[in-house]
Design a protein around this motif. Structure first.
Motif, PDB file in Angstrom:
ATOM      1  N   LEU A  66     -62.012  46.851 -18.204  1.00  0.00           N
ATOM      2  CA  LEU A  66     -60.907  47.494 -17.495  1.00  0.00           C
ATOM      3  C   LEU A  66     -60.100  48.318 -18.499  1.00  0.00           C
ATOM      4  CD1 LEU A  66     -59.419  47.710 -14.757  1.00  0.00           C
ATOM      5  CD2 LEU A  66     -58.052  45.749 -15.461  1.00  0.00           C
ATOM      6  N   ARG A  67     -60.026  49.625 -18.283  1.00  0.00           N
ATOM      7  CA  ARG A  67     -59.330  50.513 -19.229  1.00  0.00           C
ATOM      8  C   ARG A  67     -57.812  50.465 -19.034  1.00  0.00           C
ATOM      9  NH1 ARG A  67     -60.523  56.324 -18.907  1.00  0.00           N
ATOM     10  NH2 ARG A  67     -58.796  56.352 -20.345  1.00  0.00           N
ATOM     11  N   ARG A  68     -57.258  49.286 -19.140  1.00  0.00           N
ATOM     12  CA  ARG A  68     -55.814  49.106 -19.038  1.00  0.00           C
ATOM     13  C   ARG A  68     -55.401  48.049 -20.040  1.00  0.00           C
ATOM     14  NH1 ARG A  68     -56.087  49.046 -12.508  1.00  0.00           N
ATOM     15  NH2 ARG A  68     -57.076  51.084 -12.361  1.00  0.00           N
ATOM     16  N   LYS A  95     -46.486  60.979  -9.795  1.00  0.00           N
ATOM     17  CA  LYS A  95     -46.903  60.297 -11.023  1.00  0.00           C
ATOM     18  C   LYS A  95     -46.406  58.845 -11.020  1.00  0.00           C
ATOM     19  CE  LYS A  95     -47.917  59.944 -15.525  1.00  0.00           C
ATOM     20  NZ  LYS A  95     -49.181  59.297 -15.788  1.00  0.00           N
ATOM     21  N   VAL A  96     -45.137  58.644 -10.691  1.00  0.00           N
ATOM     22  CA  VAL A  96     -44.567  57.294 -10.671  1.00  0.00           C
ATOM     23  C   VAL A  96     -45.236  56.457  -9.578  1.00  0.00           C
ATOM     24  CG1 VAL A  96     -42.456  55.970 -10.239  1.00  0.00           C
ATOM     25  CG2 VAL A  96     -42.387  57.979 -11.726  1.00  0.00           C
ATOM     26  N   LEU A  97     -45.469  57.045  -8.417  1.00  0.00           N
ATOM     27  CA  LEU A  97     -46.147  56.334  -7.331  1.00  0.00           C
ATOM     28  C   LEU A  97     -47.552  55.913  -7.770  1.00  0.00           C
ATOM     29  CD1 LEU A  97     -45.990  55.362  -4.421  1.00  0.00           C
ATOM     30  CD2 LEU A  97     -46.866  57.588  -3.708  1.00  0.00           C
ATOM     31  N   GLY A  98     -48.245  56.800  -8.465  1.00  0.00           N
ATOM     32  CA  GLY A  98     -49.571  56.466  -8.985  1.00  0.00           C
ATOM     33  C   GLY A  98     -49.509  55.323  -9.990  1.00  0.00           C
ATOM     34  N   ASN A  99     -48.480  55.326 -10.835  1.00  0.00           N
ATOM     35  CA  ASN A  99     -48.303  54.228 -11.796  1.00  0.00           C
ATOM     36  C   ASN A  99     -48.095  52.900 -11.069  1.00  0.00           C
ATOM     37  OD1 ASN A  99     -48.462  56.068 -13.887  1.00  0.00           O
ATOM     38  ND2 ASN A  99     -46.270  56.072 -14.308  1.00  0.00           N
ATOM     39  N   MET A 100     -47.288  52.938 -10.009  1.00  0.00           N
ATOM     40  CA  MET A 100     -47.016  51.724  -9.250  1.00  0.00           C
ATOM     41  C   MET A 100     -48.296  51.198  -8.588  1.00  0.00           C
ATOM     42  SD  MET A 100     -43.347  52.925  -7.687  1.00  0.00           S
ATOM     43  CE  MET A 100     -43.122  51.559  -6.581  1.00  0.00           C
ATOM     44  N   ARG A 148     -51.366  51.738  -9.616  1.00  0.00           N
ATOM     45  CA  ARG A 148     -52.231  51.242 -10.686  1.00  0.00           C
ATOM     46  C   ARG A 148     -51.751  49.866 -11.156  1.00  0.00           C
ATOM     47  NH1 ARG A 148     -51.546  54.941 -14.432  1.00  0.00           N
ATOM     48  NH2 ARG A 148     -50.064  53.645 -15.547  1.00  0.00           N
ATOM     49  N   ASP A 149     -50.440  49.662 -11.229  1.00  0.00           N
ATOM     50  CA  ASP A 149     -49.900  48.352 -11.618  1.00  0.00           C
ATOM     51  C   ASP A 149     -50.360  47.266 -10.641  1.00  0.00           C
ATOM     52  OD1 ASP A 149     -48.564  49.570 -13.725  1.00  0.00           O
ATOM     53  OD2 ASP A 149     -46.608  49.556 -12.723  1.00  0.00           O
ATOM     54  N   ARG A 150     -50.262  47.542  -9.341  1.00  0.00           N
ATOM     55  CA  ARG A 150     -50.684  46.552  -8.348  1.00  0.00           C
ATOM     56  C   ARG A 150     -52.185  46.278  -8.452  1.00  0.00           C
ATOM     57  NH1 ARG A 150     -46.049  47.264  -8.513  1.00  0.00           N
ATOM     58  NH2 ARG A 150     -46.474  45.699 -10.074  1.00  0.00           N
TER      59      ARG A 150
END
Length: 169
Positions: free
Chosen positions: A73-75, A115-120, A122-124
């Motif tokens: 997982l690239r995170r 961008k922020v929505l995408g981050n959120m 990705r976090d979930r």
């Protein structure tokens, strides 16, 4: 010597006032100054992260910094306790959409809000993938008291360590 028709350059806002400045292809920057500012923002080793790390380390815990909990997982998590499978994230209020402190941007709102929505999202997704793999995910906002966060991290790691010891005995 200046030509009589020449207008002296102004330095009010730096390069961003330069009418000749053109954003690089595909850039999100609305100005050179904004681009420099956004590029200077750290993705790791932020003050809240470093403070949490210092407090957790002082309590005797050891961890990996900026590591991938799952190799495929690239995170990366901010703190990774591999043997106990605890991943800790310290989320910035702006970048991760804090419900208390996030303020929508005034400049280029379409891009940044997306961008922020995408981050959120990705976090979930990261949380779910780690949970499915047996990890405990702890997320803290940058504004939360570091002492409280460190205490929660230490308790979670100790609890998981105790469960592993009890299961193998």
């Amino acid at each position: 010597m200046l030509c009589p028709d020449a207008v002296p350059p102004t330095r009010l806002s730096g390069v961003s006032e330069d009418p000749a400045w053109v954003a690089p292809e595909g850039s999100w920057a609305s100005s050179a100054a904004r681009r420099r500012n956004m590029q200077a923002i750290r993705s790791r080793d932020t003050k809240p992260e470093k403070l949490l790390r210092r407090l957790v380390h002082a309590r005797g815990l050891r961890y990996r910094v900026g590591a991938r909990p799952l190799p495929d997982l690239r995170r990366t998590a901010d703190l990774v306790f591999g043997p106990t499978k605890v991943a800790v994230f310290v989320d910035g209020c702006y970048w991760h959409g804090c419900p208390d402190h996030y303020v929508p941007p005034k400049t280029n709102p379409g891009y940044w809000s997306e961008k922020v929505l995408g981050n959120m999202k990705r976090d979930r997704d990261t949380d779910q993938r780690l949970k499915d793999a047996g990890w405990l995910v702890l997320r803290f906002w940058e504004h939360e008291p570091a002492e409280d966060c460190a205490l929660q991290v230490c308790e979670a790691v100790a609890d998981r360590k105790a469960r592993q010891g009890g299961a193998s005995a």
